[in-house]
Design a protein around this motif. Structure first.
Motif, PDB file in Angstrom:
ATOM      1  N   SER A 359       0.658  -1.255   0.195  1.00 46.39           N
ATOM      2  CA  SER A 359      -0.041  -0.013   0.051  1.00 46.39           C
ATOM      3  C   SER A 359       0.919   1.373  -0.026  1.00 46.39           C
ATOM      4  O   SER A 359       0.235   2.282  -0.430  1.00 46.39           O
ATOM      5  N   ILE A 360       2.061   1.229   0.546  1.00 46.24           N
ATOM      6  CA  ILE A 360       2.798   2.582   0.854  1.00 46.24           C
ATOM      7  C   ILE A 360       3.594   2.891  -0.502  1.00 46.24           C
ATOM      8  O   ILE A 360       3.615   3.738  -1.131  1.00 46.24           O
ATOM      9  N   THR A 361       4.568   1.708  -0.791  1.00 47.82           N
ATOM     10  CA  THR A 361       5.437   2.055  -2.001  1.00 47.82           C
ATOM     11  C   THR A 361       5.011   1.374  -3.073  1.00 47.82           C
ATOM     12  O   THR A 361       5.480   1.678  -4.301  1.00 47.82           O
ATOM     13  N   GLY A 362       4.148   0.491  -3.140  1.00 52.09           N
ATOM     14  CA  GLY A 362       3.652  -0.260  -4.602  1.00 52.09           C
ATOM     15  C   GLY A 362       4.786  -1.506  -4.650  1.00 52.09           C
ATOM     16  O   GLY A 362       5.861  -1.409  -4.489  1.00 52.09           O
ATOM     17  N   SER A 363       4.013  -2.159  -5.772  1.00 48.46           N
ATOM     18  CA  SER A 363       4.987  -3.281  -6.153  1.00 48.46           C
ATOM     19  C   SER A 363       6.073  -3.036  -7.194  1.00 48.46           C
ATOM     20  O   SER A 363       6.898  -3.830  -7.686  1.00 48.46           O
ATOM     21  N   GLY A 364       5.898  -1.808  -7.839  1.00 40.29           N
ATOM     22  CA  GLY A 364       6.818  -1.356  -8.783  1.00 40.29           C
ATOM     23  C   GLY A 364       6.075  -1.542 -10.082  1.00 40.29           C
ATOM     24  O   GLY A 364       5.303  -2.096 -10.241  1.00 40.29           O
ATOM     25  N   ALA A 365       6.176  -0.118 -10.800  1.00 40.06           N
ATOM     26  CA  ALA A 365       5.333   0.039 -12.176  1.00 40.06           C
ATOM     27  C   ALA A 365       5.828  -1.134 -13.185  1.00 40.06           C
ATOM     28  O   ALA A 365       7.026  -1.309 -13.167  1.00 40.06           O
ATOM     29  N   GLY A 366       4.767  -1.562 -13.683  1.00 41.54           N
ATOM     30  CA  GLY A 366       4.898  -2.647 -14.826  1.00 41.54           C
ATOM     31  C   GLY A 366       5.025  -4.044 -14.195  1.00 41.54           C
ATOM     32  O   GLY A 366       5.444  -5.041 -14.908  1.00 41.54           O
ATOM     33  N   SER A 367       4.886  -4.198 -12.909  1.00 40.72           N
ATOM     34  CA  SER A 367       5.334  -5.609 -12.195  1.00 40.72           C
ATOM     35  C   SER A 367       3.959  -6.363 -11.584  1.00 40.72           C
ATOM     36  O   SER A 367       4.200  -7.362 -11.017  1.00 40.72           O
ATOM     37  N   PHE A 368       3.078  -5.867 -12.485  1.00 42.97           N
ATOM     38  CA  PHE A 368       1.814  -6.585 -12.002  1.00 42.97           C
ATOM     39  C   PHE A 368       1.800  -8.242 -12.425  1.00 42.97           C
ATOM     40  O   PHE A 368       1.438  -9.021 -11.611  1.00 42.97           O
TER      41      PHE A 368
END
Length: 410
Positions: A359-368
């Protein structure tokens, strides 16, 4: 270089040969953007970024030498531009190697996944880890995000008067008409080709130069909206005082760009229907109705030109033209749509669960596509590189705080 007053705009702008050159270069970049599969392949992303970065560098050079000025539109849009740049910077931070202790504090799940991967390989936990579960994809998205932010800025800086605004609007209409024509003819002829080779998916439906029919429909929705705006701006509500004047106005209309514009809109509607996208068609026709109502409310009157325009759109495009090209198939797809018959797996619950962990930093753009398999509970199968839901994918990849800022700026 002295400032000149453009007759189409009351605002003083610097209009010289260098400014016009950059504006035409901007038109070229925008025209290219949807052609190579929507600029989604990495090689196409590279060409797009090269064009945008080159355009931005040339503008900065022109500004430094006094040949260009900052427009009022850019000043008004500066907070949004700064926000987009900050998002690109955050995505770049996600892809940086950071001390493992910091990663553990900011994103315990990201630290745990990478530490477990090291344990599987019988290696110690590295001193430096990443906030992103796919650092390379985040690097690509950081560069792409910056390119789109700069493209936004270039539009505000170079579309400096109403003449240029009409030109870029016509470019959207031309691009949409080309997409619709190319996609429709490719499907009806049986050739089933894209611009750079044979179609690998989406055979039997129009996809234009895109891979996915939903992306194709989204493109046409935007270009149709621009075309509708141009058409509304050209409406003439002055009544003819005689039959002679009526026929003169009619002949003038037939010889004007209105006919070309109206034809382009009809072609785009056919392409939209040929794409067979349920949500694409639903979004267009519902927005057409809602926009028509809002236009009448805002103008506080219902003129003859508006009535003729919207009646022609519903009768000619929807009832007559679209019936020839399979509107009933789109209706049948909508009627057959239900939770039980929907073939696309629902991964929204798993995505929501993943958002709680990042929730805070995200898993990384493009990492879905990297993150989702860890939450597979056996209720779905297949490969998901996208969530098909931006309201869930953005919070997961960027983090809730950054996604909230994006929503606020939009």
């Amino acid at each position: 270089m002295p400032k000149t007053i453009n007759k189409d705009s009351p605002l003083p702008t610097i209009d010289n040969r260098f400014s016009r050159f950059l504006f035409y270069l901007l038109l070229l970049v925008i025209a290219w953007l949807p052609l190579p599969y929507g600029s989604k392949p990495e090689w196409a992303m590279g060409i797009l970024q090269l064009g945008v970065f080159m355009l931005s560098a040339l503008w900065l050079a022109g500004y430094g030498f006094g040949h260009l000025s900052v427009t009022p539109a850019f000043r008004k849009g500066l907070p949004v531009f700064v926000g987009l740049v900050l998002v690109a910077f955050w995505v770049w931070v996600q892809s940086l190697p950071l001390p493992a202790g910091i990663v553990q504090q900011l994103s315990p799940v990201a630290w745990s996944v990478q530490a477990e991967a090291a344990g599987v390989l019988n290696l110690p936990v590295p001193e430096y880890l990443f906030l992103s579960l796919d650092p390379f994809a985040s690097q690509v998205h950081a560069s792409l995000s910056l390119a789109y932010a700069l493209l936004f800025a270039m539009v505000l800086l170079l579309v400096s008067d109403s003449r240029r605004l009409r030109m870029i609007a016509w470019l959207f209409v031309i691009a949409g008409t080309f997409q619709a024509l190319f996609g429709t003819l490719s499907t009806l002829s049986g050739a089933e080709i894209s611009l750079f080779g044979p179609k690998e998916v989406g055979r039997g439906v129009a996809t234009g130069t895109f891979v996915n029919r939903n992306n194709f429909s989204g493109c046409l929705e935007m270009t149709l909206a621009v075309g509708m705006g141009l058409l509304l701006a050209q409406l003439n509500d002055r009544k003819a005082n005689s039959w002679h004047e009526f026929w003169r106005q009619t002949l003038k209309t037939l010889m004007s760009s209105k006919v070309i514009l109206r034809t382009g809109i009809a072609i785009m509607v056919v392409g939209l229907v040929m794409g067979r996208s349920r949500m694409g068609n639903t979004a267009f026709f519902s927005s057409l109705m809602i926009t028509g109502i809002l236009y009448v409310i805002c103008r506080k009157k219902l003129t003859r030109g508006v009535i003729i325009l919207f009646v022609s759109l519903f009768v000619i495009d929807t009832v007559i033209v679209s019936q020839w090209f399979g509107l009933e198939e789109v209706v049948q797809r909508l009627e057959r749509t239900s939770v039980q018959t929907e073939s696309r797996s629902d991964v929204n619950p798993q995505t929501l669960g993943a958002i709680g962990d990042f929730s805070i930093t995200g898993s990384g753009a493009g990492s879905f596509y990297t993150t989702l398999p860890q939450y597979n509970d056996g209720t779905w199968r297949g490969f998901f590189d996208l969530a098909h839901n931006d309201f869930l994918q953005f919070p997961l990849e960027f983090g809730v705080p950054v996604s909230g800022l994006l929503a606020f700026w939009h």
